[in-house]
Design an enzyme around this catalytic site. Structure first.
Site, PDB file in Angstrom:
ATOM      1  N   THR A  15       0.834  -1.214   0.000  1.00 26.26           N
ATOM      2  CA  THR A  15       0.000   0.000   0.000  1.00 26.26           C
ATOM      3  C   THR A  15       0.867   1.261   0.000  1.00 26.26           C
ATOM      4  OG1 THR A  15      -0.229   0.060   2.408  1.00 26.26           O
ATOM      5  CG2 THR A  15      -1.925  -1.141   1.192  1.00 26.26           C
ATOM      6  N   MET A  95      10.582  -6.815   4.680  1.00 27.68           N
ATOM      7  CA  MET A  95      10.748  -7.460   5.979  1.00 27.68           C
ATOM      8  C   MET A  95      11.950  -8.398   6.011  1.00 27.68           C
ATOM      9  SD  MET A  95       8.291  -5.809   7.183  1.00 27.68           S
ATOM     10  CE  MET A  95       7.625  -6.361   8.723  1.00 27.68           C
ATOM     11  N   ILE A  97      16.157  -8.629   7.414  1.00 33.82           N
ATOM     12  CA  ILE A  97      17.276  -8.014   8.125  1.00 33.82           C
ATOM     13  C   ILE A  97      18.417  -7.932   7.130  1.00 33.82           C
ATOM     14  CG2 ILE A  97      18.976  -8.364   9.972  1.00 33.82           C
ATOM     15  CD1 ILE A  97      16.725  -9.689  11.597  1.00 33.82           C
ATOM     16  N   LEU A  98      19.003  -6.748   7.009  1.00 32.00           N
ATOM     17  CA  LEU A  98      20.029  -6.549   5.979  1.00 32.00           C
ATOM     18  C   LEU A  98      21.429  -6.624   6.563  1.00 32.00           C
ATOM     19  CD1 LEU A  98      18.119  -3.643   4.285  1.00 32.00           C
ATOM     20  CD2 LEU A  98      18.470  -5.926   3.321  1.00 32.00           C
ATOM     21  N   ASN A 110      14.211   3.696   5.272  1.00 37.29           N
ATOM     22  CA  ASN A 110      13.241   2.678   5.686  1.00 37.29           C
ATOM     23  C   ASN A 110      12.083   3.321   6.436  1.00 37.29           C
ATOM     24  OD1 ASN A 110      12.241   0.010   6.354  1.00 37.29           O
ATOM     25  ND2 ASN A 110      13.034   0.339   8.427  1.00 37.29           N
ATOM     26  N   HIS A 112       9.185   2.746   9.213  1.00 34.66           N
ATOM     27  CA  HIS A 112       8.925   1.836  10.340  1.00 34.66           C
ATOM     28  C   HIS A 112       7.702   2.338  11.118  1.00 34.66           C
ATOM     29  CE1 HIS A 112       9.960  -1.362  13.093  1.00 34.66           C
ATOM     30  NE2 HIS A 112       9.700  -0.528  14.092  1.00 34.66           N
TER      31      HIS A 112
HETATM   32  C1  GAR Z   1       4.149  -0.696   6.933  1.00 31.67           C
HETATM   33  O1  GAR Z   1       3.319  -0.490   8.043  1.00 31.67           O
HETATM   34  C2  GAR Z   1       5.603  -0.455   7.307  1.00 31.67           C
HETATM   35  O2  GAR Z   1       5.757   0.568   8.249  1.00 31.67           O
HETATM   36  C3  GAR Z   1       5.978  -1.794   7.876  1.00 31.67           C
HETATM   37  O3  GAR Z   1       5.381  -2.720   7.006  1.00 31.67           O
HETATM   38  C4  GAR Z   1       4.147  -2.180   6.531  1.00 31.67           C
HETATM   39  C5  GAR Z   1       4.081  -2.389   5.031  1.00 31.67           C
HETATM   40  O4  GAR Z   1       2.794  -2.126   4.560  1.00 31.67           O
HETATM   41  N1  GAR Z   1       7.407  -1.956   7.940  1.00 31.67           N
HETATM   42  C6  GAR Z   1       8.032  -2.551   8.941  1.00 31.67           C
HETATM   43  O5  GAR Z   1       7.462  -3.043   9.890  1.00 31.67           O
HETATM   44  C7  GAR Z   1       9.536  -2.586   8.805  1.00 31.67           C
HETATM   45  N2  GAR Z   1      10.152  -3.031  10.006  1.00 31.67           N
HETATM   46  P1  GAR Z   1       2.515  -2.049   2.998  1.00 31.67           P
HETATM   47  O6  GAR Z   1       3.125  -3.282   2.364  1.00 31.67           O
HETATM   48  O7  GAR Z   1       1.020  -2.057   2.881  1.00 31.67           O
HETATM   49  O8  GAR Z   1       3.129  -0.780   2.476  1.00 31.67           O
END
Ligand code: GAR
Length: 191
Positions: A15, A95, A97-98, A110, A112
């Protein structure tokens, strides 16, 4: 006018990827023409893949399970990112770990879903929701060797009402993510 290319990495729904496409792709902002030149995903069934196809964004799928180590996976991801020749790489729900194999070669930011340095890592939304904190929030930071630990670029928060449900909390997080990530990308591209 300058042209700035970005690459987006994602693992799931996509999204935020779609929001970036709508707000930034092929747009001129501050005399800079922004182009999403490609996307990389590590999950073959991720919903975001269809979003790329709908908007004609070149998408490469690199399945992490097919690599013997994080380093080998990162090497392939780096190679793929560099083939798109980006000015900036954006992790929007990627998702993984790099390792330094990635961080040494790629300038990346990134997104978060918490107010870092609180609630690093997986399930940040749930950890934040069930915590004692009276606010929730989102962060954008530079990617470094430390998980969710690089320099902060932007943050936004909101009041967590006592009667707020997890669903309402998630909705608010998404709303702020949709504001903050495009703004942070433009800021970094202009700096
Ligand atoms: C988002 O909420 C982002 O902040 C999180 O994954 C979701 C992706 O949503 N990222 C993490 O948690 C990274 N550690 P999306 O695929 O709908 O954009």
């Amino acid at each position: 006018m300058s042209v700035k290319k970005i690459v987006v990495l994602f693992s799931g729904e996509g999204t935020n990827l779609e929001n970036i496409i709508k707000k930034l792709h092929k747009k001129v902002i501050n005399d800079c023409h922004i182009q999403l030149s490609g996307a990389v995903c590590n999950k073959e069934n991720a919903k975001g893949i269809d979003i790329c196809k709908n908007y004609n964004i070149p998408i490469k799928i690199i399945k992490h399970k097919e690599y013997i180590s994080r380093e080998e996976f990162d090497k392939k991801v780096v190679e793929c990112i560099l083939s798109f020749d980006p000015d900036l790489t954006v992790l929007a729900g990627f998702m993984r770990i790099l390792t330094p194999v990635f961080t040494r070669h790629i300038k990346a930011i990134n997104l978060h879903p918490s107010l870092l340095p609180l609630f690093k890592g997986a399930n940040a939304i749930e950890k934040s929701f069930y915590s004692d904190m009276k606010v929730g929030g989102v962060s954008v930071h530079f990617v470094s060797n430390e998980l969710d630990g690089g320099e902060t670029i932007a943050q936004k928060c909101f009041q967590k009402d006592d009667n707020m449900s997890l669903e309402e909390f998630k909705k608010k997080i998404k709303e702020l993510e949709f504001e903050i990530l495009p703004q942070a990308i433009v800021k970094v591209l202009n700096d």
